[in-house]
Enzyme design. Structure first.
Site, PDB file in Angstrom:
ATOM      1  CG  PHE A   1     -11.451  -5.097  -5.659  1.00 47.41           C
ATOM      2  CD1 PHE A   1     -12.365  -4.770  -4.876  1.00 47.41           C
ATOM      3  CD2 PHE A   1     -10.217  -4.962  -5.132  1.00 47.41           C
ATOM      4  CE1 PHE A   1     -12.250  -4.149  -3.474  1.00 47.41           C
ATOM      5  CE2 PHE A   1      -9.831  -4.655  -3.974  1.00 47.41           C
ATOM      6  CZ  PHE A   1     -10.906  -4.252  -2.889  1.00 47.41           C
ATOM      7  CD  GLN A   2      -9.156  -1.070  -3.916  1.00 45.96           C
ATOM      8  OE1 GLN A   2      -8.023  -1.531  -4.318  1.00 45.96           O
ATOM      9  NE2 GLN A   2      -9.385  -0.728  -2.755  1.00 45.96           N
TER      10      GLN A   2
ATOM     11  CG  MET B   1     -16.873  32.633   5.795  1.00 46.24           C
ATOM     12  SD  MET B   1     -16.516  34.373   6.407  1.00 46.24           S
ATOM     13  CE  MET B   1     -14.833  34.717   5.964  1.00 46.24           C
TER      14      MET B   1
ATOM     15  CE  LYS C   1      -0.965  -5.503  -8.850  1.00 44.29           C
ATOM     16  NZ  LYS C   1      -2.050  -5.986  -7.925  1.00 44.29           N
TER      17      LYS C   1
ATOM     18  CD  GLU D   1      -5.878   7.197  -0.658  1.00 45.54           C
ATOM     19  OE1 GLU D   1      -6.616   7.638   0.231  1.00 45.54           O
ATOM     20  OE2 GLU D   1      -5.714   5.969  -0.739  1.00 45.54           O
TER      21      GLU D   1
END
Lengths: 574, 182
Positions: free
Chosen positions: A121-122, A485, A171, A59
């Site tokens: 869940f999630q 750096m 959903k 993602e």
């Protein structure tokens, strides 16, 4: 035919989402499926040809790709992820877009609305977690809210000072049906994207500019975001005032312009940094006086009157108190200002004084950077050779670190939107996915991703996306086997204690080969130019790993806590 | 030197906006001394009153960040002399203590407090005023036993004739789009 009533369709929330995206002009979206977003992914199959979905390998790759797409095209970038980890993986890119004012609409799936707040869940509180790093966010729990939510999201993302918007959709809202009727949004009572230009503010600014003997323009990304390149050029040409860019302003004006004096900031050019503290009027245009630009604020342009053209009211007087603020879109304020300023004032002596500083920087840094006499290949040398091939025509997408500063210092730019880099947030791993997004957005232009060996490994999974889509992005890895750096700071400020900065890498060319991507390793100066030319000429994706000097440093440098004219050239201790 | 400011925010009534506003303070490590939210005189427009101690050179930028939130209509900051403000406090004491001597009754009279409810067990006293005044009453009652004490956030009203927002909203209607703000 008689009077027609507007046709109203009954469709699912997922259809409404996708049709709304299409209505807003989205053509390419980046994302990754998962449980809570599945109804949308199911419907995606029905919109092939209208909406191209690019499956990234993470993602974070999706959101950086959307950023690269937005930065290269000026359109709103769109990405989609599922709930929970899908959404949290977007956060870095959202925060990056927020810092760099990139217009994004990020769609996240959410658990069924009755499950909200139950640790399902999630389930993650996406609105809560993204609030500090979004221009706006909203959770949709009903299908019929979707078209208006998307309309608002695009309007907010692209108007005023652009920024990322997150729309979190449960959903059940994706599955339920609604009467679909799309109305674009162009007004929100509580939101003022652009303040109307006030004539007295411009008059005051013009008066200050006309009275100046030693004026300096410092411009930022506001020029590009406002599509005001032409207006800016006319202002610059008429005024004859020397100009310098911030990191994000790069490419808004071609850098062969006679008044262009380079980049300001920590690793900017000596001349504009020094002259910041000598000018009598400093004109900031579409920039926000970031701390990497100002150095220690109390000593920044303290002698100068400040004119500040800026779209975001909250940026005026935030860091530097402005004597003549001009609030509004620079695309509108600049033409009025240009009319009011005197033409062809003689700044010759002032402009010549920049040359003296440049000569000093050239002698002490640039000459050796661009054409090292001996030793390993230098990063600046690569950019210099690359310029001779690209002729300033490429979109350069950098990662974060030494190669980023070297690229921004030395790359030639002819066209606007040719520099895509993570400025405010400084996100390592940005380059590869952002370059991918830029190439999807601008297939007509060559896109070159430049990374270090450290940053490249942070999102190298996107080679998979690039390979699958046969995307002809050009990839340069400047490999010094260090997190360069940080190593440089350890050398300068931490007694050369190199804690965790030597870093090993895989064989990048072999890695490319594993993805069936052409690649080449360059270790010798003699083969550099030909290799870069082969990369440039290739019709395919091409990865070039270039072994560079392990302990090269980026100079000049305004160390943190110093004033912009207190510059280190790197040769002080020799 | 820090100074007390009363920040007034006019906003749309939307879920999550309170969070977006409070994180502006959190991020800058500025403590909110009190916070009150209610519908304003203008229907559908909500009013936040937030009291903070803050340096004068930070307050303007802080309030601009609040006003930058999409669903905030306007935000203002005012010093104490620009507003009238009150807080309400309630004190629960044992009724037995009230009846034993006349001292508590005297305190209630002196502080212009009033009795809201009285049962065999307890008595609830209410006092409206500045924080210092309600605190003083608490200090007076404390030796006699205070079972519970609660004080509200600040409510404030400007000394201006109309709501700070009214003219702005009228202008919005008038110009329809693109309002002018200095």
């Amino acid at each position: 035919m008689g009077a027609q009533t507007k046709k109203i369709e009954h469709i699912t929330g997922s259809d409404a989402l996708l049709q709304s995206l299409i209505a807003e002009g989205a053509s390419t979206i980046f994302g990754y499926p998962g449980g809570a977003i599945m109804p949308v992914y199911d419907k995606l199959l029905d919109y092939k040809g209208k909406l191209k979905h690019i499956l990234t390998r993470h993602e974070q790759g999706a959101v950086h790709a959307a950023q690269g797409f937005a930065r290269a095209t000026g359109q709103v970038g769109v990405c989609i992820a599922t709930s929970g980890p899908g959404a949290t993986n977007l956060i870095t890119g959202i925060a990056d877009a927020y810092m760099d004012s990139t217009p994004l609409v990020c769609i996240t799936g959410q658990v069924f609305s009755p499950l909200l707040g139950t640790d399902a869940f999630q389930e993650t509180d996406v609105v809560g977690i993204t609030s500090p790093v979004t221009k706006y966010n909203y959770q949709v729990t009903k299908a019929d809210e979707i078209p208006a939510a998307i309309a608002r999201a695009f309007y907010i993302a692209r108007s005023g000072r652009p920024g990322p918007v997150v729309i979190d959709i449960t959903k059940d809202a994706m599955i339920a049906t609604l009467e679909y009727n799309y109305e674009p949004c162009n007004y929100i009572r509580s939101y003022v994207p652009e303040h109307k230009i006030k004539r007295d503010q411009i008059d005051k600014a013009a008066l200050l500019i006309n009275s100046a003997q030693k004026p300096l323009i410092v411009f930022g990304q506001g020029i590009i975001l406002g599509n005001a390149e032409q207006e800016f050029l006319e202002f610059v040409n008429k005024s004859g005032i020397p100009v310098a860019s911030t990191l994000l302003g790069l490419s808004a004006i071609p850098n062969n312009h006679p008044q262009y004096m380079g980049m300001v900031g920590m690793h900017g050019n000596a001349a504009p940094n020094i002259k910041t503290n000598e000018c009598d009027v400093l004109i900031g245009i579409g920039m926000r006086f970031d701390d990497r630009v100002t150095g220690v604020v109390s000593k920044y342009a303290a002698q100068a009157k400040i004119v500040h053209l800026e779209i975001d009211k909250a940026e005026i007087n935030k860091i530097i108190k402005s004597d003549a603020p001009v609030l509004g879109n620079v695309k509108e304020s600049l033409p009025i200002l240009t009319e009011l300023i005197e033409e062809g004032k003689d700044y010759k002596a002032w402009i010549d004084s920049f040359q003296t500083c440049y000569d000093e920087e050239h002698k002490r840094v640039i000459k050796e950077d661009l054409q090292p006499a001996k030793g390993k290949i230098g990063m600046g040398e690569v950019i210099n050779v690359l310029n001779s091939i690209t002729k300033g025509d490429a979109i350069v997408v950098t990662d974060v670190g030494q190669h980023q500063m070297i690229s921004s210092r030395y790359t030639d730019f002819k066209k606007t939107r040719s520099m895509v880099t993570s400025g405010g947030l400084g996100t390592m791993g940005f380059s590869l996915p952002a370059a991918m997004g830029a190439k999807f957005g601008r297939p007509d232009r060559q896109v070159i991703s430049i990374s270090g060996d450290g940053g490249f490994q942070m999102n190298l999974q996107e080679l998979g996306t690039i390979a699958f889509n046969k995307l002809p992005v050009k990839i340069i890895i400047l490999n010094n086997n260090y997190l360069g750096m940080v190593r440089q700071w350890q050398e300068l400020f931490f007694d050369e204690r190199y804690s965790n900065t030597p870093i090993s890498s895989p064989d990048f060319v072999a890695l490319a080969a594993a993805y069936k991507i052409d690649g080449e390793l360059v270790t010798e100066r003699e083969t550099l130019k030909d290799a870069l030319q082969r990369m440039w000429d290739s019709e395919n994706t091409y990865l070039l790993e270039i072994k560079v000097a392990p302990k090269g440093n980026v100079f000049p440098m305004v160390p943190s806590g110093a004033a912009v004219d207190e510059i280190l050239y790197g040769d002080e201790r020799k | 030197m820090k100074q007390e400011y009363t920040i007034t925010i006019f906003s749309e009534n939307s879920i999550g906006l309170l969070n977006r506003i409070t994180i502006i303070f959190t991020r800058r490590k500025i403590n909110i001394e009190s916070l009150t939210v209610s519908e304003s005189a203008i229907q559908g427009v909500f009013k936040f009153i937030i009291v903070v101690d803050c340096e004068p050179d930070r307050i303007a930028n802080l309030v601009k960040q609040i006003e930058k939130q999409i669903e905030v209509i306007r935000a203002f900051y005012l010093t104490s002399d620009e507003i009238l403000h009150q807080e309400i406090a309630m004190y629960k004491i044992e009724t037995k203590a009230l009846l034993e001597t006349s001292m508590i009754e005297g305190i209630i009279r002196r502080y212009n407090a009033r009795i809201l409810e009285m049962t065999h067990d307890y008595t609830i006293i209410e006092k409206t005023g500045h924080k210092a005044e309600t605190q003083e009453l608490f200090n007076q009652l404390k030796p006699h036993g205070v079972l519970q004490f609660v004080r509200s956030g600040r409510v404030a009203i400007t000394r201006l004739r109309k709501e700070l927002l009214s003219d702005y909203l009228e202008m919005l209607e008038g110009e329809h789009r693109l309002p002018v703000i200095a």
